[in-house]
Motif scaffolding. Sequence first.
Motif, short mmCIF file in Angstrom:
data_model
loop_
_atom_site.label_atom_id
_atom_site.label_comp_id
_atom_site.label_asym_id
_atom_site.label_seq_id
_atom_site.Cartn_x
_atom_site.Cartn_y
_atom_site.Cartn_z
N VAL A 1 0.72 1.53 1.87
CA VAL A 1 0.34 0.11 1.51
C VAL A 1 -1.28 0.22 1.57
CG1 VAL A 1 0.46 -2.06 1.44
CG2 VAL A 1 2.48 -1.04 1.77
N ILE B 1 -3.14 1.79 -1.36
CA ILE B 1 -3.01 1.09 -2.19
C ILE B 1 -4.26 0.04 -2.30
CG2 ILE B 1 -1.81 -0.88 -3.48
CD1 ILE B 1 -0.55 1.99 -4.02
N TYR B 2 -4.34 -0.56 -0.82
CA TYR B 2 -5.51 -1.56 -0.83
C TYR B 2 -6.87 -0.78 -1.01
CZ TYR B 2 -2.65 -4.89 1.63
OH TYR B 2 -1.61 -5.83 2.06
N ILE C 1 1.70 8.15 -4.24
CA ILE C 1 0.54 7.45 -3.73
C ILE C 1 -0.48 8.45 -2.76
CG2 ILE C 1 -0.14 5.61 -1.95
CD1 ILE C 1 2.41 4.11 -2.19
N ALA D 1 -3.01 1.94 -9.30
CA ALA D 1 -2.52 1.46 -8.03
C ALA D 1 -1.55 0.30 -8.21
CB ALA D 1 -3.98 0.61 -7.18
N TYR E 1 2.05 0.40 -6.69
CA TYR E 1 2.59 -0.61 -5.69
C TYR E 1 3.83 -1.26 -6.15
CZ TYR E 1 2.26 -4.74 -2.55
OH TYR E 1 2.43 -5.58 -1.57
N THR F 1 7.46 -3.02 -4.02
CA THR F 1 7.80 -4.50 -4.23
C THR F 1 8.51 -4.86 -5.42
OG1 THR F 1 5.52 -5.16 -4.65
CG2 THR F 1 6.03 -5.14 -2.45
N ILE G 1 -3.38 -9.61 -4.40
CA ILE G 1 -3.70 -8.09 -3.47
C ILE G 1 -5.45 -7.97 -3.32
CG2 ILE G 1 -3.36 -5.71 -3.00
CD1 ILE G 1 -0.62 -6.18 -3.93
N GLU H 1 -4.47 -2.66 6.30
CA GLU H 1 -3.27 -2.75 6.02
C GLU H 1 -2.28 -2.43 7.62
OE1 GLU H 1 1.01 -2.91 5.70
OE2 GLU H 1 -0.86 -3.71 4.58
#
Length: 290
Positions: free
Chosen positions: A13, A16-17, A146, A205, A209, A213, A222, A249
Amino acid sequence: MNLAIELLSGLAVGCIYGLVAVGFSMVFRATGLVNFAQGDIMMVGAFIGFSIIVAAPSVPFWAVIILAALASAALGFLIERLALWPAVRRNADQTYLVMLTLGVGIVLSNGARALWGGNPLVYPTAITHEVIMIAGYPMPGVYPYIAATMLLLLVGLHLLFTRSWIGLALRAAADDPQTASVMGINLSFASALSFAIASGIGGAAGVLYAPITFASFDMGLIGIKAFAAAVLGSLGSIPGAILSGLIIELGETFGGQLLAPEYQDSMAFILMIAILLVRPTGLFGKGVRS
């Protein structure tokens, strides 16, 4: 939950950020503008990926990432050309430009809600339910995508900014816009290209992601955490954005465990404030546009 699983999940994650934070940094490098629509462009990318999968289920997931990134890049280009560059050309105040990006983000969020509905959508792909083993632990099947995307991004941006005339032009426009303009570099082109690349990264992204979710019209929030990562990494620094995304994260993951899960979302900003109090210029020093 096992500590190793928490760590691997946090790193995924965090990537992703970091990807979304890179978008903030790229735009800031080229224009000095903070684009608060970046998170909502990520959200649109997630929905575009969803639509591609529904329309053509046989398309490989890696191709969905690329197609959504290209569509998001086109969207970012249009936003920059139609909404932002006319204001920049008229020497609009930075406050006005920031409010303009916030307005664009709200329009994108409401547009997504109108097109795809207000309910979260589960990605209709095997990646969503696939489980793989990493270091002996079961992990979502999207994690290798990812990691591969992050690696390709690092290599691609490094080559872009060090080995191509386009990258050199973007760097010159970022470091000294006036001199770059005198030397014949088109600042308008640099701005549009930066927005397109940043939006493409954001769209990718979103596709990465959503399987973790859902795809939902409010996932653009986000972007606020990603902005915190970009600031923490010295706004304008691409390596700093990626590293700070991971730090943010992991701070959320383990900080939420130390306090309580309901405080997890606050940890990103608590961590950012704590580090900036010690190092006001961020982890990587002064940004390129400061």
